[in-house]
Design a protein around this motif. Structure first.
Motif, short mmCIF file in Angstrom:
data_model
loop_
_atom_site.label_atom_id
_atom_site.label_comp_id
_atom_site.label_asym_id
_atom_site.label_seq_id
_atom_site.Cartn_x
_atom_site.Cartn_y
_atom_site.Cartn_z
N TYR A 93 73.45 -13.05 58.75
CA TYR A 93 72.38 -13.23 60.28
C TYR A 93 71.30 -14.27 59.90
CZ TYR A 93 74.99 -9.90 62.35
OH TYR A 93 76.36 -9.01 63.10
N TYR A 96 71.10 -18.10 60.06
CA TYR A 96 70.73 -18.99 61.36
C TYR A 96 69.79 -18.31 61.78
CZ TYR A 96 76.00 -18.73 61.11
OH TYR A 96 77.54 -18.85 60.89
N PRO A 98 66.71 -16.15 62.18
CA PRO A 98 66.79 -15.55 63.51
C PRO A 98 65.32 -15.53 63.86
CG PRO A 98 67.31 -14.37 61.71
CD PRO A 98 67.14 -15.91 61.04
N MET A 113 70.05 -15.49 66.73
CA MET A 113 69.95 -16.68 66.16
C MET A 113 70.22 -17.97 66.34
SD MET A 113 72.65 -14.65 63.63
CE MET A 113 74.15 -14.75 64.71
N HIS A 116 72.39 -20.97 64.59
CA HIS A 116 73.70 -20.40 65.83
C HIS A 116 74.66 -20.85 66.78
CE1 HIS A 116 77.39 -18.38 66.17
NE2 HIS A 116 77.38 -17.93 65.53
N SER A 119 73.30 -19.39 70.82
CA SER A 119 71.83 -19.09 70.37
C SER A 119 71.21 -18.39 71.19
CB SER A 119 70.71 -19.95 69.71
OG SER A 119 71.41 -21.48 70.94
#
Length: 165
Positions: A93, A96, A98, A113, A116, A119
């Motif tokens: 995690y 990406y 957070p 995230m 990502h 998102s």
């Protein structure tokens, strides 16, 4: 802006004059300061109501509106979550980027995230168990749900700051 807020508000009253967000330049600074990507709904949210949503929400659970928190406190909060996730081996995690925008019950950290491909999805980190859960909800729907459940009878327009020191 009104369409954006009206879409979120579900007919609840708010003070249009108090709604404030961040400029594109300020959002770029937020990206650099917090080392995140700001896209999609998150970008729209910050742009139109990132500082204050005119009373639709208070500072609980949306931590972006905690006026008692300085920018330093916001940064330390994000770093604290990063550290907790790292201690619980949630490296998949962390890559990406957070960003936590909500805290429920003082133990459930709700985050997206930001880098990502998905998102918009909301995840939560439970501080007590160290578990991460996909909430199977996108940020926009999560915010709508919070607005529907928000019961500040004084319609207090909480506001916060992510960038100005």
């Amino acid at each position: 802006m009104n369409t954006f807020i009206d879409d979120l508000s579900s007919g609840k009253p708010y003070d249009q004059g108090k709604i404030t967000g961040y400029s594109d330049d300020e959002i770029s600074k937020i990206e650099r300061l917090y080392d995140i990507k700001v896209n999609g709904f998150f970008r729209s949210f910050l742009k139109f109501s990132g500082r204050c949503c005119g009373g639709l929400l208070g500072d609980d659970p949306i931590i972006l509106y905690r006026n008692s928190w300085t920018v330093r406190a916001q940064l330390l909060f994000q770093i604290g979550l990063f550290d907790e996730m790292q201690e619980n081996s949630h490296y998949e995690y962390l890559k990406y980027k957070p960003f936590c925008f909500s805290l429920e019950g003082e133990i459930q950290y709700y985050f997206i995230m930001t880098s990502h491909r998905d998102s918009e999805s909301v995840f939560s980190f439970n501080e007590n168990t160290g578990d991460i859960t996909n909430r199977f909800i996108i940020m926009k729907d999560y915010i709508k749900k919070i607005i529907q459940n928000h019961t500040d009878v004084n319609n207090h327009a909480a506001s916060g700051e992510l960038i100005k020191i």
